[in-house]
Structure formats: C-alpha cells, structure tokens
Design a protein around this motif. Structure first.
Motif, short mmCIF file in Angstrom:
data_model
loop_
_atom_site.label_atom_id
_atom_site.label_comp_id
_atom_site.label_asym_id
_atom_site.label_seq_id
_atom_site.Cartn_x
_atom_site.Cartn_y
_atom_site.Cartn_z
N SER A 157 0.81 -1.23 0.00
CA SER A 157 0.00 0.00 0.00
C SER A 157 0.84 1.27 0.00
O SER A 157 0.31 2.36 0.23
CB SER A 157 -0.95 -0.01 1.21
OG SER A 157 -0.22 -0.09 2.42
N HIS A 158 2.13 1.14 -0.29
CA HIS A 158 2.97 2.34 -0.36
C HIS A 158 4.03 2.16 -1.43
O HIS A 158 5.13 1.67 -1.16
CB HIS A 158 3.61 2.61 1.01
CG HIS A 158 4.31 3.94 1.10
ND1 HIS A 158 4.38 4.66 2.28
CD2 HIS A 158 4.96 4.68 0.19
CE1 HIS A 158 5.05 5.78 2.07
NE2 HIS A 158 5.42 5.80 0.80
N VAL A 159 3.67 2.54 -2.65
CA VAL A 159 4.65 2.50 -3.75
C VAL A 159 4.54 3.77 -4.58
O VAL A 159 3.50 4.42 -4.62
CB VAL A 159 4.46 1.26 -4.66
CG1 VAL A 159 4.57 -0.03 -3.88
CG2 VAL A 159 3.15 1.30 -5.40
N HIS A 160 5.64 4.10 -5.21
CA HIS A 160 5.68 5.27 -6.12
C HIS A 160 6.05 4.76 -7.50
O HIS A 160 7.08 4.10 -7.67
CB HIS A 160 6.71 6.28 -5.64
CG HIS A 160 6.48 6.74 -4.23
ND1 HIS A 160 5.78 7.89 -3.92
CD2 HIS A 160 6.84 6.19 -3.04
CE1 HIS A 160 5.73 8.03 -2.60
NE2 HIS A 160 6.37 7.01 -2.04
N ILE A 161 5.21 5.08 -8.46
CA ILE A 161 5.45 4.62 -9.84
C ILE A 161 5.20 5.80 -10.78
O ILE A 161 4.18 6.49 -10.65
CB ILE A 161 4.50 3.45 -10.20
CG1 ILE A 161 4.76 2.22 -9.31
CG2 ILE A 161 4.65 3.07 -11.66
CD1 ILE A 161 3.81 1.06 -9.54
N PHE A 221 -5.57 9.74 1.36
CA PHE A 221 -4.62 10.70 0.80
C PHE A 221 -3.50 10.99 1.77
O PHE A 221 -3.65 10.90 2.98
CB PHE A 221 -5.28 12.00 0.33
CG PHE A 221 -6.41 12.50 1.17
CD1 PHE A 221 -7.72 12.33 0.75
CD2 PHE A 221 -6.16 13.16 2.36
CE1 PHE A 221 -8.77 12.80 1.51
CE2 PHE A 221 -7.21 13.64 3.12
CZ PHE A 221 -8.51 13.46 2.71
N LYS A 222 -2.35 11.35 1.17
CA LYS A 222 -1.15 11.59 1.97
C LYS A 222 -0.84 13.07 1.97
O LYS A 222 -1.03 13.76 0.97
CB LYS A 222 0.03 10.81 1.35
CG LYS A 222 1.35 10.95 2.12
CD LYS A 222 2.44 10.06 1.52
CE LYS A 222 3.78 10.28 2.21
NZ LYS A 222 4.89 9.55 1.57
N VAL A 223 -0.37 13.54 3.13
CA VAL A 223 0.18 14.90 3.21
C VAL A 223 1.62 14.79 3.71
O VAL A 223 1.98 13.86 4.44
CB VAL A 223 -0.65 15.83 4.13
CG1 VAL A 223 -2.02 16.07 3.53
CG2 VAL A 223 -0.74 15.28 5.53
N VAL A 226 3.17 6.99 8.10
CA VAL A 226 3.84 6.11 7.13
C VAL A 226 5.34 6.05 7.38
O VAL A 226 5.92 6.89 8.06
CB VAL A 226 3.56 6.57 5.68
CG1 VAL A 226 2.08 6.40 5.33
CG2 VAL A 226 4.01 7.99 5.41
N HIS A 227 5.94 5.04 6.83
CA HIS A 227 7.39 4.76 6.85
C HIS A 227 8.12 5.20 8.14
O HIS A 227 9.04 6.00 8.11
CB HIS A 227 8.10 5.29 5.61
CG HIS A 227 7.78 6.69 5.15
ND1 HIS A 227 7.76 7.75 6.00
CD2 HIS A 227 7.50 7.17 3.91
CE1 HIS A 227 7.47 8.84 5.30
NE2 HIS A 227 7.32 8.52 4.04
N VAL A 228 7.71 4.60 9.26
CA VAL A 228 8.34 4.89 10.55
C VAL A 228 9.71 4.19 10.59
O VAL A 228 9.82 3.00 10.34
CB VAL A 228 7.45 4.40 11.71
CG1 VAL A 228 8.14 4.59 13.05
CG2 VAL A 228 6.11 5.12 11.67
N SER A 233 6.66 -1.33 1.08
CA SER A 233 8.03 -1.17 0.56
C SER A 233 8.48 0.27 0.50
O SER A 233 9.67 0.55 0.57
CB SER A 233 8.13 -1.78 -0.84
OG SER A 233 7.34 -1.03 -1.75
N ASP A 234 7.55 1.24 0.32
CA ASP A 234 7.91 2.60 -0.08
C ASP A 234 8.83 2.55 -1.31
O ASP A 234 9.80 3.31 -1.43
CB ASP A 234 8.57 3.38 1.06
CG ASP A 234 8.60 4.88 0.78
OD1 ASP A 234 8.07 5.30 -0.26
OD2 ASP A 234 9.18 5.62 1.60
N HIS A 235 8.49 1.62 -2.20
CA HIS A 235 9.22 1.50 -3.48
C HIS A 235 9.18 2.85 -4.20
O HIS A 235 8.11 3.35 -4.53
CB HIS A 235 8.52 0.42 -4.31
CG HIS A 235 9.07 0.20 -5.68
ND1 HIS A 235 10.23 -0.52 -5.91
CD2 HIS A 235 8.62 0.58 -6.91
CE1 HIS A 235 10.45 -0.58 -7.22
NE2 HIS A 235 9.50 0.09 -7.86
#
Ligand code: URP
Ligand code: ZN
Ligand code: ZN
Length: 469
Positions: free
Chosen positions: A57-61, A150-152, A238-240, A314-316
C-alpha cells in the motif's frame, strides 16, 4: 460444484488461521475451501503456503520527480516487479502538483496506468495544494469516486503543508470518511541542518541522513498525531524508521487514539552507514526518513511483533543510480540536496520479511499475512474482496515455498532501476506462483500473465474509519 481452478494440498494461511485445504476458484472468485476438490485445472501446492496475494500500500510509480529526473518504473515495470515479489495489488500515489486540480492529476495518472498493469492497482492522492475548491469540492468528489485515502507531507519544500493546512485536510478527511496518511519530518529543522552542512562543505550522501536525524521525525510524528487528535480523525503514520517515533504511536494508542503505523524493509535492513561509500555509492540508499542505526532495527522488530505496525510496505520509489536522470544526475553527483529520494523494493519486501521474520522465528505466518496483505486491505478499503483467503474473496493467491533460497541480485529483479539496496542478501522463502483474480500470472517463477491483466480498483472506506458491521 465445478471449479475453473483448484489449488490442491497446500497449507492455507490467513491473518488468523493456518489449515490444510484445497481452494476452489470459479470466475476469479474463491468459491470453496475444502478437501478433495476437483476442477478443470489443478495446481499442486504440496509443501507450499497458500497465502493471499500481497498488497503493497505504499509504492511510487511514474511519479513526476523534478526537473531532469525520471522515476525508474512505469506501471508496466513497477507492477511486473511487484508481481514477481508475490503482490497482486499495489497502491501508488497520485500527486497533485501545486496550482493544479486533483482531476488533472488523476487523469494523467490513469493515462499512465490503465492497460499497463500486471497487478491490480488503486491510487492514494497526495494533497500539495489544499485550496478552497480542493477541500470543498474536489476531494469530496474524489472520495465518492473511490479515492478514499490521501497523503500529506510535512517535508519537501514543494510538497509540504503547514499545520493549518494539515488541519484543513484532516478535517476534510473527517467529513468525507477518507483516511489521512502523513509523512512525518520537520522541514524547518531539516532546512536549518542543511544550511549548516552546506556552510561546512559537507555535501556527500551521508549528509542526507545527518540532516534528518531521529528527533526531526519524532517531533513531526508527535505533531501529526496531535493534529489528528484535535480534528478527531484516524491517521496513518507512514514509513516509521525508529523506536522513538514508534513510541509516539504507542503512547497515542494507549490514550485511545486511532493511529495506524507503517514500517518498511529499509528500517530493518539498512543503516545510515550505507549512505557512505566510494564513488558516491551511498546515493543508492538515499531515502526519507533515512535508514538509522542497527539498534533501531530491534526497535522496529518490536513494533512489527507487537502490533504497533499494522502494515509493512516497501515505499518503493525507484531511481536509477548510474544515470543522468537518476541518483547521479549532474547536480546529484556533487551535492546530496539533489539526489532524488527513494529506493526500489517492491519485489524484495515480502521475501525479506518472510526470511528475516517467519524463517528466523521473529513472527509467525499469520502475522506475516496480516502485515503484507490483510491489514493493507482493511486499512485502505479493499477488504474482504482483497487481502484474505475466504469464500467470496477475489482469488488473489500466492503460493510460497518456505524452503526456497536465493541471494538478492538486481540482475534477477524486474524493476526499472539498475541496483537493489539489498544486493547480496540471502533470503529463504519465495513466492513461486502468483494468481490474480483466478488467472495464473506467474507459474513456478515464470511469467505467464500479460500486461493489462491487472486492473484499477475503486476503493470503499477504510475499516479504520468505518469499522465493519
Ligand atoms: O525517500 C522516499 N521515501 N521517497 C518516497 C517519497 C516518500 O516520502 O514516501
Ligand atoms: Zn513519505
Ligand atoms: Zn513513499
């Protein structure tokens, strides 16, 4: 009952149970769990775990990434890499650029994704410009259309929101039932430290970590949780990366607040020392928050084991290393401020957690399933269609061989980057066969599915916001 496909003789594991059963699939849906099932096609799963397909649930593409910088993955390579990592659903971020509408961002992002995916996908929004029309009309309309999270950002000069803006966005989340995710790092403190480093001529990749020390993340985590408390809304941190930030989540939960924690493989496998190295090699591991010390690995494991972390993502966020448009862009090769942030990892997330977690006895298989699939589906409005093995759920299934071993080599991965942060790491336990809505996509580690087999998923509201009846 007739089945299109039966997965036979495996050990089914969900987030709560482990049992021997055949899985019967019809029209892409799990229609039976039982013994002695037969179907038009059979896959022998003897000796394998039969798990819900992974959800990352956390990827950047294919994200716009600044002038001259190009992300290493488009939707074809990013979802293919995810699929080989045992995933059947990915949730990338669709970024609103300042001054532009959410609709423009969504239209552009759909144009990149639609028809090009090997897994199912669904987008989170990133709100960078919370104008009156975004908060009043666009965001509520997007939530109604199934973009329910949504992310801030509290950091990055072009994305960060101030506290007043974060409160407004969180209030919109409260009104619409959407789920707010926060990137917690104090931008002003980072700027202060960056100015000092630059004045002292410390421009190498390690300065990325020393300008983003633990206190910067801990403070922002506390503040994000406090802002959510003021608004009275659930929040995802996210991503602690470290124990101190994690303890902010623990303390908030002890006060009864609805806070979800996410961590990632880099925080149990990389350290700030990995940002050192000859020939600017440390640029490969530049991500935010940065990797910490080995001692923090133990803290993060504690949170993985005891439930502070609900999701392991992953925070890919892949950039090529040896590339003018990647980490070693003309400015990035001399100054850490210009090294694009982010590392690849969508294919290695689950093998690393399985190997270091399940096979090394830190977590059991049910916790693995919760952390890699079920909790993502529950948190982001996909459950029970996704994230579990149950009658009525989509037949998104990964067959895991708990004994299969490999050494991670980028040459064997499928992303568009040119390195892996985990090169040389031995892992035990691999996804062998991956099934998406009843269609075999990977069979014994060979691709048999096609680009376009993955689709777009509008989502319901998070169970964190609206608990299941
Ligand atoms: O360095 C990272 N993590 N890049 C991705 C963007 C983000 O903050 O998640
Ligand atoms: Zn972030
Ligand atoms: Zn990210």
């Amino acid at each position: 009952m007739s089945f299109d496909l039966v997965i036979k003789g495996g050990t089914v594991a969900t987030a709560s149970d482990v049992f021997k059963a055949d899985v019967g699939i019809k029209d892409g849906i799990i229609t039976a769990l039982g013994l002695g099932l037969t179907g038009a096609e059979t896959i022998d799963a003897t000796g394998k775990y039969v798990l819900p397909g992974g959800i990352d649930s956390h990827v950047h593409i294919a994200q716009p990434s600044g002038e001259g910088i190009v992300m290493a993955d488009d939707f074809e390579s990013g979802t293919l890499s995810g699929l080989f990592g045992g995933n059947t659903t990915l949730l990338p971020f669709c970024i609103q650029e300042k001054g532009k509408s959410l609709r423009e961002a969504l239209t552009a992002y759909h144009a990149k994704a639609d028809g090009n995916c090997y897994t199912d996908v669904s987008f989170h929004l990133v709100i960078s410009d919370p104008s009156e029309s975004v908060l009043g009309q666009e965001l509520p309309a997007a939530v109604a259309d199934g973009y329910t999270s949504f992310k801030v950002f509290m950091t990055y000069q072009d994305l960060r929101l101030n506290d007043a803006e974060i409160l407004q966005v969180m209030d919109t989340a409260r009104r619409t039932g959407a789920l707010a995710m926060v990137h917690c790092e104090n931008e002003d403190a980072i700027r202060f430290l960056i100015d000092k480093h630059v004045a002292e001529g410390k421009l190498g990749p390690p300065s990325h970590a020393s300008t983003r020390p633990l206190a910067v993340e801990r403070e922002a985590t506390h503040r994000a949780i406090s802002l959510a408390e003021v608004v009275d809304v659930p929040v995802v941190i996210v991503h602690v990366s470290n124990g101190a930030a994690m303890e902010e989540i623990e303390r908030a939960r002890a006060r009864g607040l609805n806070v979800t924690g996410e961590t990632c493989p880099q925080y149990i496998r990389l350290t700030e020392q990995d940002l050192e190295g000859m020939n600017w090699e440390g640029a490969k591991q530049v991500c935010s928050p940065p990797p910490r010390t080995r001692a923090e690995w133990d803290n993060i494991w504690r949170g993985i084991q005891n439930g502070v972390f609900d999701v392991f993502s992953s925070d890919h966020c892949p950039f090529r290393y040896d590339d003018e448009r990647g980490k070693l862009n003309p400015k990035g090769r001399t100054d850490f401020r210009h090294i694009p942030n982010g590392i690849p990892g969508v294919e290695t997330r689950m093998p690393i957690l399985f190997s270091e977690g399940v096979n090394q006895g830190r977590i059991d298989i049910t916790r693995f399933v919760a952390l890699t699939a079920t909790n993502h589906a529950k948190t982001y409005g996909l459950y029970p269609n996704k994230g579990t093995i149950a009658v009525g759920s989509d037949a998104d299934i990964t067959l895991w061989d708990p004994e299969a071993e490999t050494v991670i080599r980028h040459a064997d991965l499928h992303d568009g980057s040119d390195y892996s942060p985990y090169e040389g790491l031995a892992v035990k336990g691999l996804p062998m066969t991956v099934i998406l809505r009843g269609k075999v996509m990977i069979r014994d580690r060979e691709l048999v599915g096609a680009k376009g087999d993955g689709g777009y998923l509008p989502r319901g509201l998070s169970m964190k916001v609206r608990p299941a009846a």
